[in-house]
Design an enzyme around this catalytic site. Structure first.
Site, PDB file in Angstrom:
ATOM      1  CG  HIS B  49      18.997  30.103  -1.172  1.00  0.00           C
ATOM      2  ND1 HIS B  49      19.279  30.491   0.109  1.00  0.00           N
ATOM      3  CD2 HIS B  49      19.748  30.879  -1.976  1.00  0.00           C
ATOM      4  CE1 HIS B  49      20.173  31.452   0.077  1.00  0.00           C
ATOM      5  NE2 HIS B  49      20.473  31.724  -1.171  1.00  0.00           N
ATOM      6  CG  HIS B  96      26.307  33.695   2.821  1.00  0.00           C
ATOM      7  ND1 HIS B  96      27.577  33.545   2.353  1.00  0.00           N
ATOM      8  CD2 HIS B  96      25.506  33.301   1.796  1.00  0.00           C
ATOM      9  CE1 HIS B  96      27.544  33.113   1.093  1.00  0.00           C
ATOM     10  NE2 HIS B  96      26.296  32.960   0.749  1.00  0.00           N
ATOM     11  NE  ARG B 117      28.298  38.539  -6.773  1.00  0.00           N
ATOM     12  CZ  ARG B 117      28.925  38.027  -5.716  1.00  0.00           C
ATOM     13  NH1 ARG B 117      29.996  38.614  -5.226  1.00  0.00           N
ATOM     14  NH2 ARG B 117      28.498  36.916  -5.154  1.00  0.00           N
ATOM     15  CG  ASP B 118      21.521  40.624  -4.485  1.00  0.00           C
ATOM     16  OD1 ASP B 118      21.479  40.151  -5.633  1.00  0.00           O
ATOM     17  OD2 ASP B 118      21.310  39.950  -3.465  1.00  0.00           O
TER      18      ASP B 118
END
Lengths: 225, 742
Positions: B49, B96, B117-118
């Site tokens: 990840h 996700h 948020r990215d």
């Protein structure tokens, strides 16, 4: 006319509301909830959003924000005050408008264009709307089912305080056109003094020819005729 | 630091998901045995990840350059594209999947939070979201539970956060019954030159943690996402994070305010692997180090251990390096928004991350060795062509009986009611799509979402696409088709494709046949992205989407594509406008039903290759459609995709309650003509007075086309026979999904 748009933490339609008022050629300022001054605004709007996250009941906490003391005073003195969506929820929580807004009967958030019909010309926001026209504008809420006890409803009707009904595209007010289960398809009301207005649909989101969604403009123009 | 005896062993390293050779490498890097905190740090940072260790070799073969690129793949948290007029668009898609498989509501909600948020960590204000969802057999109670939970999670988070969800896809297949896929896309706008960077430098600059307090939720989430789902996965529930969109909204406003204030050296959101990921990636990028006091991190519960604080994936947090001397400005902004803002350390020149707790050094690791492009391992995995691939290629259309006389209605009705074809209205209406005054599709539907960029004449045109059945049948061709379809959707909306982001959902990379699918998909993506001049700006890799009982999911490389529409007047819509308009097919009908929904679901034939597709033809057709739109020669454009021609005709008819009368092609099997999914075909309608100019335009470009028929009042008519009334098809199409879920 100078408009003030109150920004609570979690408000998210403040930019949209300010943008539309400015497009009508009027001044709009944001009023931060921690402040107390209304900056000499003539017309206060509580915008849509999820004030304080709406984790309790929608609007339940926002009414205790510092700025609300002066907002309530402004209304009690006869100043114009309007709540859209979450703003409407705040106004009923603050007892500036009668009734309550319950969870939609589908138990789901509903986001779509609906049709709206003005119930009277006896208010600022409906003063010259065509009572036979179905205005197409969006709703976007999970708690918009208007409810009030019988006495309150009688008063609303007797005083001509119901401003908007949900209707179908032909202007018929019926169950099939009721998106959330509101009593008598009520979508917007005013107080007995007619200076406090609340509505669940979002006229500010349907006021831009670029979006091919413009019926909200007709409604908002009423405020500045 | 602990004495040697208490240090963890290789066994512990393996339990944390590290390989023996990785454990050896850590000892080499440190020059000693790691303690438990350090071992935990390496285990998450070297998980797939965070490190892309099993995929990076192939990802590097993807094209990433174009004159429009302001931040290329791997440089920042999201790709950044120059829109012109001094504006940039940051956009990205992320998965996700694993959290959503266990806790669909929170799993999906935090996926939405993470991707946004990215975007805003770059200084861009998000303006639109999409999502791409894949679930198992819709008949299963578990699937219905997952669908309802995921949709409510996405809605509740995105609606409160206040960014419209303007489109997406939902697909059902048995292969996703254990492993649903939840891919979330967001796009934001910034002023060029005002973007923030995920970097740290300047000795003595203070390091702040802002936003929510740190709790024990989501510890090891990145490692969890890097293993197969098993019956024991539900024991990993603490690895699923809990989202709070209200905090996210405050964090958005505060972050944009502090970036605008100009006192930020670098900022990065805390997603996978929490504090350790942000501190190491920012430090490695800036070639500096940090001293961090974990005792200063605001926590939700007392006595959290160092590894818990470092690895926690509590949501709605950011790490910010502020210019020394301007700390008070930062604090003032976060105070305004009632958010935590704690200085937890400062920048050093050691290039090492030194973490203290209660005055004790608890971990001391070199930043660069933790990250991709630094010391993180890179593996060339073995791959092997699976047996099914050649089997699927043996499919012959003649082995399937064509539609019998009068069977069109039955097959059409089947498809209108199939959850993969039917309207996704039940899903879409739970997402706020009108907030932001930017969605230009509400009353004017197009193949891709068209979103107005305020303060400019431009719109962004965005779409997510992947038919994973095609990719499974042929990874290389199938993935090229996914890119082509995304571009076709943008072109049919009047836009120009400019770049993509990808979400690569696959099974276990240690299975050679799964890795073969991955390699094939990357090759196909490369080929198509070069052809359409749409570089890859980043995205994410999600391996291990498989269970012990059911094997891997279909390889699903979801393509999120960004296009630009310069002028509002060039927007094209998909709906038939007027009775009497002429209906044409741009492109050629092909005798092909391979991998179609008709063949797979109606006929029940699961083994067939990917549908007919020639990349050069696709480019030519898209060029033709773009010229028709530019010259205002067509009334509508709608690409042929799932369900084929008859489904596309129905979809163009529904918005204005029109009908159609068309004639089929006697040289093509009826099922292939009506329901085949051969690529590179677009359905258009033309006003009669434009017919001559329309045909002349296509002939001048030697683009094949066919006159199909005419737009009518209400019925759907093929070769003179009524297939369905508009009203009854519409009723099926718009209510099938809701009925199937109840």
């Amino acid at each position: 006319m100078k408009f003030g748009v109150v920004v609570f933490p979690g408000s998210n339609c403040d930019d949209d509301t300010v943008g539309v008022i400015e497009s009508l050629g009027h001044q709009a300022v944001k009023l931060w909830h921690k402040e107390t001054s209304l900056q000499n605004c003539d017309f206060i709007i509580l915008p849509g959003g999820f004030s304080y996250g709406d984790y309790l009941r929608s609007g339940a906490i926002a009414r205790f924000s510092p700025i609300m003391d002066n907002v309530i005073k402004h209304a009690n003195d006869g100043g114009y005050l309007m709540g859209i969506c979450n703003g409407f929820q705040v106004l009923v929580e603050a007892h500036l408008l009668p009734g309550v807004l319950l969870r939609n009967n589908s138990q789901k958030f509903i986001s779509k264009n609906i049709y709206l019909k003005a119930a009277t010309n006896q208010s600022l926001i409906t003063q010259s709307l065509d009572l036979n026209n179905a205005y197409k504008i969006p709703i976007a809420h999970a708690e918009g089912r208007y409810f009030a006890d019988e006495k309150t409803l009688e008063d609303l009707k007797a005083n001509d305080q119901i401003l908007f009904y949900y209707c179908d595209e032909n202007g018929q007010v019926n169950d099939a056109a009721n998106p959330n289960g509101s009593l008598f398809n009520i979508a917007g009301i005013c107080n007995a003094g007619r200076n406090v207005i609340g509505m669940m649909p979002h006229p500010e989101r349907a006021a831009d020819p670029d979006l091919a969604n413009i019926d909200g403009l007709e409604i908002l123009k009423q405020l500045v005729l | 630091m602990e004495s040697n005896e208490s240090l963890p062993t290789l066994e512990t390293a393996k339990k944390l998901g590290l390989l023996p050779e990785e454990y050896d490498r850590i000892q080499e890097i440190l020059g000693r045995k790691p303690n438990f905190t350090e071992l935990s740090i390496f285990s998450v940072m070297w998980s797939e990840h965070c490190s892309y260790k099993n995929s990076i070799v192939w990802l590097k073969t993807l094209p990433k350059d174009s004159p429009r690129m302001l931040a290329k793949a791997g440089e920042e948290n999201a790709g950044l594209v120059d829109l012109g007029d001094g504006l940039g668009c940051a956009f990205k898609i992320e998965s996700h999947n694993h959290p959503s498989a266990l806790e669909p509501y929170q799993g999906a909600a935090t996926g939405v939070g993470g991707i946004n948020r990215d975007i805003f960590t770059m200084g861009a204000r998000p303006i639109a979201q999409l999502n791409s969802l894949r679930f198992g057999n819709i008949e299963l109670a578990k699937t219905k539970w997952l669908v309802k939970g995921v949709v409510k999670g996405i809605g509740d988070y995105g609606n409160a956060f206040g960014i419209p969800t303007v489109g997406g896809e939902v697909f059902f297949d048995d292969c996703y019954s254990t492993n649903p896929l939840v891919n979330a896309f967001s796009a934001g706008i910034l002023k060029v030159g005002k973007q923030a960077s995920a970097i740290s430098y300047g000795v003595g600059n203070p390091v702040f943690i802002v936003g929510s307090a740190t709790g024990k939720d989501g510890i090891g989430g990145a490692s969890f996402a890097s293993e197969d789902i098993t019956a024991k996965s539900s024991e990993k529930l603490p690895a699923v994070q809990v989202g709070d969109p209200f905090q996210e909204k405050l964090l958005l406003e505060a972050s944009l305010e502090i970036i605008e204030a100009g006192c930020v050296i670098g900022i990065q959101d805390m997603g996978a692997a929490g504090i350790i990921c942000s501190t190491s990636e920012m430090s490695a990028k800036g070639e500096h180090g940090m001293i961090i006091d974990l005792s200063k991190v605001p926590t939700r519960q007392p006595n959290m251990k160092p590894f818990e604080i470092l690895l926690s994936e509590s949501q709605e947090r950011m790490l910010i390096v502020v210019e020394k001397g301007r700390e008070h400005e930062a604090k003032k902004i976060f105070e305004k928004w009632d958010l935590n803002c704690e200085q937890i350390g400062e920048v050093t020149d050691t290039k090492r991350l030194q973490f203290f707790q209660d005055g004790q050094l608890v971990a001391d690791v070199p930043a660069d060795d933790l990250v991709l492009g630094g010391g993180a391992p890179i593996y060339h995995r073995e791959y092997r062509e699976p047996a099914y691939y050649q089997e699927f290629k043996k499919f012959k259309i003649d082995s399937v009986q064509d539609l019998e006389a009068g069977e069109i209605s039955k097959a059409f009705d089947f498809l209108m009611n199939h959850p993969n074809i039917a309207s996704k209205k039940w899903v879409a209406e739970q997402y706020d799509s009108s907030i932001g005054r930017a969605n230009r599709n509400t009353n004017a539907p197009s193949d891709a979402a068209v979103v107005k960029v305020h303060g400019s004449k431009k719109s962004i045109v965005i779409t997510v696409d992947c038919n994973s059945r095609y990719v499974n049948a042929d990874p290389e061709e199938g993935c090229a088709i996914a890119v082509a379809e995304a571009a076709r959707n943008i072109v049919c909306s009047g836009g120009v494709p400019v770049a993509i982001t990808n979400c690569l959902n696959f099974g276990n990379p240690y299975v050679p046949e799964v890795y073969w699918q991955f390699v094939g998909a990357i090759k196909g993506m490369r080929k198509a992205c070069l052809a359409f001049e749409t570089p890859v700006t980043g995205g994410n890799v999600s391996f291990y989407n498989q269970s012990s009982d059911e094997g891997p999911v279909f390889p699903t490389p979801t393509i999120g594509m960004l296009g630009i529409l310069e002028e509002a007047s060039q927007k094209m819509t998909l709906d038939f406008k007027e009775e009497g308009d002429l209906i044409y097919l741009v492109g050629e009908s092909v005798n092909d039903i391979a991998s179609s929904e008709y063949l797979y679901s109606y006929k029940g034939v699961k083994a067939s290759p990917s549908p007919h597709f020639v990349l050069e033809t696709e480019q030519k057709i898209q060029g033709g459609v773009a010229s028709l739109i530019q010259q205002s020669l067509i009334q509508s454009a709608h690409d042929l995709s799932d369900g084929g021609l008859l489904v596309a005709l129905a979809e163009s008819s529904f918005p204005r309650q029109k009908g159609f009368a068309i004639n089929s092609d006697q040289n093509i099997r009826q099922d292939a003509f009506l329901f085949g999914e051969a690529q590179s075909r677009v359905l258009v309608s033309v006003a009669p007075e434009k017919q001559v100019a329309f045909e002349a335009q296509l002939k001048s470009q030697t683009i094949p086309f066919n006159a199909l028929g005419v737009v009518t009042g209400h019925d759907f008519i093929v070769d003179g026979q009524i297939v369905s009334s508009q009203a009854s098809a519409s009723a099926s199409f718009h209510t099938a999904l809701e009925k199937a879920l109840n």
